[in-house]
Design a protein around this motif. Structure first.
Motif, PDB file in Angstrom:
ATOM      1  N   LEU A  10     -10.418   3.057 -10.915  1.00 50.24           N
ATOM      2  CA  LEU A  10     -10.103   2.847  -9.167  1.00 50.24           C
ATOM      3  C   LEU A  10      -8.871   1.893  -9.693  1.00 50.24           C
ATOM      4  CD1 LEU A  10     -10.620   1.922  -6.139  1.00 50.24           C
ATOM      5  CD2 LEU A  10     -12.626   0.269  -7.477  1.00 50.24           C
ATOM      6  N   LEU A  11      -8.030   1.006 -10.684  1.00 51.42           N
ATOM      7  CA  LEU A  11      -7.763   0.370 -11.375  1.00 51.42           C
ATOM      8  C   LEU A  11      -6.486   1.402 -11.206  1.00 51.42           C
ATOM      9  CD1 LEU A  11      -8.664  -2.186 -13.157  1.00 51.42           C
ATOM     10  CD2 LEU A  11      -7.565  -2.985 -10.263  1.00 51.42           C
ATOM     11  N   CYS A  14      -5.505   3.289  -7.662  1.00 52.97           N
ATOM     12  CA  CYS A  14      -4.404   2.009  -6.653  1.00 52.97           C
ATOM     13  C   CYS A  14      -2.876   1.733  -7.513  1.00 52.97           C
ATOM     14  CB  CYS A  14      -5.262   0.549  -7.021  1.00 52.97           C
ATOM     15  SG  CYS A  14      -6.786   0.049  -6.042  1.00 52.97           S
ATOM     16  N   VAL A  17      -1.269   5.010  -6.132  1.00 52.47           N
ATOM     17  CA  VAL A  17      -0.828   4.397  -5.117  1.00 52.47           C
ATOM     18  C   VAL A  17       0.219   3.953  -4.664  1.00 52.47           C
ATOM     19  CG1 VAL A  17      -2.181   3.896  -2.722  1.00 52.47           C
ATOM     20  CG2 VAL A  17      -3.326   5.757  -3.590  1.00 52.47           C
ATOM     21  N   PHE A  18       0.550   2.260  -5.334  1.00 50.10           N
ATOM     22  CA  PHE A  18       1.259   1.440  -5.251  1.00 50.10           C
ATOM     23  C   PHE A  18       2.113   2.079  -5.303  1.00 50.10           C
ATOM     24  CE2 PHE A  18       3.703  -1.656  -6.330  1.00 50.10           C
ATOM     25  CZ  PHE A  18       3.520  -2.628  -5.015  1.00 50.10           C
TER      26      PHE A  18
END
Length: 106
Positions: A10-11, A14, A17-18
């Protein structure tokens, strides 16, 4: 073990995506050139101008000849003009802060 893998996945997701959003945003901004402003409401046709008309920097000084504070700033403005004679123009805007200023402006 599964929770740790899920959190790390998940990290990483993210982070990707960032980073992608940052790249897209950065490209949409175009060049970093400053905007060119042709006219300004602070510069009037009748205002005294000192310096080249095409100077990249314009200082608009609201000035009262009877004002001690205005007189105290004058050496600093002159110093800037002397240091950058081709890059700075000074536009004087007379304002009436004190008694007797009307006579001094005329």
């Amino acid at each position: 073990m599964q929770t740790r893998t899920l959190v790390i996945s998940l990290l990483l997701f993210c982070l990707v995506v960032f980073a992608g959003a940052f790249v897209i945003y950065d490209r949409s901004q175009g060049t970093n050139e400053p905007a060119v402003v042709e006219k300004t409401p602070l510069v009037r046709d009748y205002s005294p101008v000192i310096g080249p008309e095409d100077a990249p920097v314009t200082i608009v000084e609201f000035f009262d000849p009877s004002c001690e504070g205005c007189r105290a700033m004058n050496p600093y403005v002159k110093q800037i003009q002397a240091a950058y004679p081709d890059n700075v123009r000074l536009v004087l805007r007379y304002v009436l802060f004190h008694k007797g200023s009307e006579e001094a402006v005329r």
